[in-house]
Design a protein around this motif. Structure first.
Motif, mmCIF file in Angstrom:
data_model
loop_
_atom_site.group_PDB
_atom_site.id
_atom_site.type_symbol
_atom_site.label_atom_id
_atom_site.label_comp_id
_atom_site.label_asym_id
_atom_site.label_seq_id
_atom_site.Cartn_x
_atom_site.Cartn_y
_atom_site.Cartn_z
ATOM 1 N N VAL A 71 0.506 -1.514 -0.102
ATOM 2 C CA VAL A 71 -0.089 -0.252 0.001
ATOM 3 C C VAL A 71 0.290 1.122 -0.052
ATOM 4 C CG1 VAL A 71 -2.056 -1.025 1.165
ATOM 5 C CG2 VAL A 71 0.052 -0.113 2.382
ATOM 6 N N GLY A 72 2.380 1.027 0.590
ATOM 7 C CA GLY A 72 2.709 1.982 1.105
ATOM 8 C C GLY A 72 3.125 2.960 -0.674
ATOM 9 N N SER A 73 3.383 1.856 -1.411
ATOM 10 C CA SER A 73 4.487 2.041 -2.808
ATOM 11 C C SER A 73 2.970 2.314 -3.521
ATOM 12 C CB SER A 73 4.813 0.589 -2.703
ATOM 13 O OG SER A 73 6.042 0.654 -2.346
ATOM 14 N N VAL A 74 1.857 1.255 -3.461
ATOM 15 C CA VAL A 74 0.772 2.379 -4.374
ATOM 16 C C VAL A 74 0.281 3.763 -4.056
ATOM 17 C CG1 VAL A 74 -1.778 1.711 -4.693
ATOM 18 C CG2 VAL A 74 -0.172 -0.023 -4.223
ATOM 19 N N VAL A 75 0.479 4.150 -2.683
ATOM 20 C CA VAL A 75 0.582 5.335 -2.738
ATOM 21 C C VAL A 75 1.639 6.205 -2.987
ATOM 22 C CG1 VAL A 75 0.523 7.207 -0.727
ATOM 23 C CG2 VAL A 75 -0.424 5.399 -0.114
ATOM 24 N N CYS A 76 2.441 6.006 -2.976
ATOM 25 C CA CYS A 76 3.894 6.400 -3.725
ATOM 26 C C CYS A 76 3.478 6.922 -5.174
ATOM 27 C CB CYS A 76 5.333 6.680 -3.111
ATOM 28 S SG CYS A 76 6.279 7.190 -3.782
ATOM 29 N N PHE A 77 3.304 6.157 -6.181
ATOM 30 C CA PHE A 77 3.072 5.907 -8.086
ATOM 31 C C PHE A 77 2.308 6.317 -7.779
ATOM 32 C CE2 PHE A 77 1.614 2.785 -11.308
ATOM 33 C CZ PHE A 77 2.348 3.540 -12.099
ATOM 34 N N VAL A 78 0.896 5.919 -7.366
ATOM 35 C CA VAL A 78 -0.555 6.898 -7.795
ATOM 36 C C VAL A 78 0.020 8.540 -7.298
ATOM 37 C CG1 VAL A 78 -3.068 7.698 -7.435
ATOM 38 C CG2 VAL A 78 -2.115 4.667 -7.566
ATOM 39 N N GLY A 79 0.276 8.750 -6.704
ATOM 40 C CA GLY A 79 0.644 10.298 -6.760
ATOM 41 C C GLY A 79 1.761 10.753 -7.691
ATOM 42 N N MET A 130 5.154 -4.093 -3.005
ATOM 43 C CA MET A 130 5.577 -2.701 -2.788
ATOM 44 C C MET A 130 7.258 -2.626 -3.511
ATOM 45 S SD MET A 130 7.322 -3.420 0.759
ATOM 46 C CE MET A 130 8.550 -4.025 0.887
ATOM 47 N N LEU A 131 7.845 -3.721 -4.156
ATOM 48 C CA LEU A 131 9.036 -3.548 -4.769
ATOM 49 C C LEU A 131 8.639 -2.789 -6.246
ATOM 50 C CD1 LEU A 131 11.023 -6.024 -4.239
ATOM 51 C CD2 LEU A 131 11.391 -4.395 -2.715
ATOM 52 N N VAL A 132 7.996 -3.709 -6.469
ATOM 53 C CA VAL A 132 7.071 -3.224 -8.202
ATOM 54 C C VAL A 132 7.073 -1.703 -8.174
ATOM 55 C CG1 VAL A 132 6.103 -3.692 -10.032
ATOM 56 C CG2 VAL A 132 6.695 -5.310 -9.026
ATOM 57 N N TYR A 315 7.899 9.039 -0.887
ATOM 58 C CA TYR A 315 6.708 8.841 -0.241
ATOM 59 C C TYR A 315 5.731 7.489 -0.531
ATOM 60 C CZ TYR A 315 6.254 14.167 -1.144
ATOM 61 O OH TYR A 315 6.750 15.382 -0.671
ATOM 62 N N GLY A 316 4.752 7.405 1.354
ATOM 63 C CA GLY A 316 4.308 6.213 1.523
ATOM 64 C C GLY A 316 5.060 5.549 2.539
ATOM 65 N N GLN A 317 6.526 6.102 2.823
ATOM 66 C CA GLN A 317 7.097 4.548 3.490
ATOM 67 C C GLN A 317 6.831 4.383 4.954
ATOM 68 O OE1 GLN A 317 11.462 5.756 3.140
ATOM 69 N NE2 GLN A 317 12.082 5.268 1.082
ATOM 70 N N ASN A 318 6.876 2.841 4.629
ATOM 71 C CA ASN A 318 6.295 2.567 6.348
ATOM 72 C C ASN A 318 4.568 2.703 6.714
ATOM 73 O OD1 ASN A 318 8.642 1.558 7.082
ATOM 74 N ND2 ASN A 318 9.060 3.334 7.904
#
Length: 391
Positions: A71-79, A130-132, A315-318
């Motif tokens: 979810v943290g990585s998706v938050v960052c990617f979508v943003g 998360m990695l992708v 952004y979105g880490q943790n």
């Protein structure tokens, strides 16, 4: 009240009692600063993404203690994608918002497909995600920070100086009248729903419980609502991020408690084999849970870049840890099948108050992580011990 009732009361409201005690501790530790109107507003705005993500994470956990690490990585990617659409490509804000929500849902559906229909363990699938998506965020932004200049977007999703619901009732320099009116209306709706539910149960011959306890609970909850309302009204009013949080909480609170699909989540977590034998498509339940998680991650992404007025690869880490921790602290079972949206919100509030209280007190960042880790461990230990005793 006999000892058995006292034990039942403490067990049922453990986290609320802990929340009150922790708030009192930090009120004392910060000389009351944590209850300043601006700090109350900051608590809501800074943790809006936690409330949203934790609500979606609850559905994943209900299916059997499963989690979503992406979810943290998706938050960052979508943003990141949303920022590029609005700032570099000139896409209108409302079109960009729709595209961001669709992107989040598609990412959720991609992961849900492997989890639901190929039974790839959620831990592995979402670890991959998360990695992708963290890597793709860097690719989209080129490793740089992208400022979000759209005032419409930042105001709508809780960023900038004007990210508050306008006081169209004309409060002026005093208390924000819209905030006060909203608090009063919320109390009246809560009282109406509670009393009506009590009367319906009584009419149908169901057990209604202690009437005095119901009214005491009503008074306490309304007092808390009005206290928070006054604090918000003393600052600038209702943050727009709070509006989004309330929409998510109300919708998903209704879904999990009043709808058929909501009961399916609990059934799958309680006993998946029995649920499948009863004719319920358990694969689709998993698919809905993880697709929904992607959708809410997109909303959290918009809240994040609006508050910080930029998109950045870090952004979105943790964020996933905050969401998972809020669920378990709020009473969700590590085994699945148990948990509520109000409980998750209590857990998120507890985490937020601990973070803010320690920050105001000047506690070292590393010690803050130690405290949060111990609180999470204590919550899971409590869940496991309680389950063993009940069995």
């Amino acid at each position: 009240m006999n000892s058995a009732k006292v034990r039942d009361f403490i067990t049922k409201y453990t986290m609320i009692i802990v929340l009150v005690l922790v708030t009192l501790f930090f009120t004392w530790g910060t000389q009351g600063k944590i209850l300043f109107p601006q700090n109350i507003t900051n608590l809501i705005s800074q943790n809006a993404y936690v409330f949203v993500l934790a609500t979606g994470m609850l559905l994943c956990i209900l299916t059997g203690g499963n989690i979503d690490l992406s979810v943290g990585s998706v938050v960052c990617f979508v943003g990141a994608v949303g920022g590029v659409l609005m700032e570099n490509m000139g896409v209108p804000v409302f079109v960009a918002v729709i595209l961001m929500l669709l992107l989040g849902a598609l990412i959720g559906a991609w992961q849900a497909f492997w989890i639901a229909f190929f039974r790839i363990p959620p831990f592995i699938t979402t670890l991959s995600g998360m990695l992708v998506f963290r890597g793709l965020s860097n690719v989209v932004l080129g490793g740089k920070t992208l400022p979000i200049k759209s005032e419409t977007f930042t105001v709508l999703f809780g960023g900038g100086a004007n990210c508050y619901v306008p006081d169209f009732l004309g409060g002026g320099e005093g208390l924000n009248r819209v905030a006060m009116a909203a608090g009063i209306i919320a109390c009246l709706i809560y009282i109406f729903v509670t009393v009506r539910g009590h009367m319906n149960r009584k009419k149908k011959g169901y057990e209604t419980g202690n009437v005095a306890a119901m009214y005491i609970k009503m008074i306490i909850i309304c007092a808390v609502i009005m206290f928070l309302t006054v604090k918000l009204a003393q600052h600038k009013g209702i943050p727009t991020s709070l509006v989004w949080v309330l929409i998510v909480v109300l919708i998903y609170g209704y879904i999990t408690s009043k709808t058929t699909i909501g009961r399916y989540f609990y059934a799958v977590g309680g006993n998946e084999k029995a649920t499948k034998l009863s004719g319920i498509n358990t694969d689709m339940v998993y698919f809905i849970a993880y697709t929904n998680m992607g959708f809410l991650s997109a909303l959290a992404g918009m809240l994040t870049i609006a508050r910080l007025t930029s998109a950045q690869p870090t952004y979105g880490q943790n964020y996933e840890m905050d969401a998972i921790g809020s669920c378990f602290i709020g009473g969700a079972s590590a085994y699945g099948g148990i948990g509520t949206v109000p409980g998750v919100i209590v857990g998120a509030l507890l985490m937020g108050i601990i973070n803010q209280g320690m920050s105001i007190m000047g506690t070292d960042q590393n010690m803050q992580k130690v405290v949060k880790g111990l609180v999470l461990l204590a919550a899971v230990i409590f869940d496991v011990v309680s389950k063993k005793k009940s069995s």
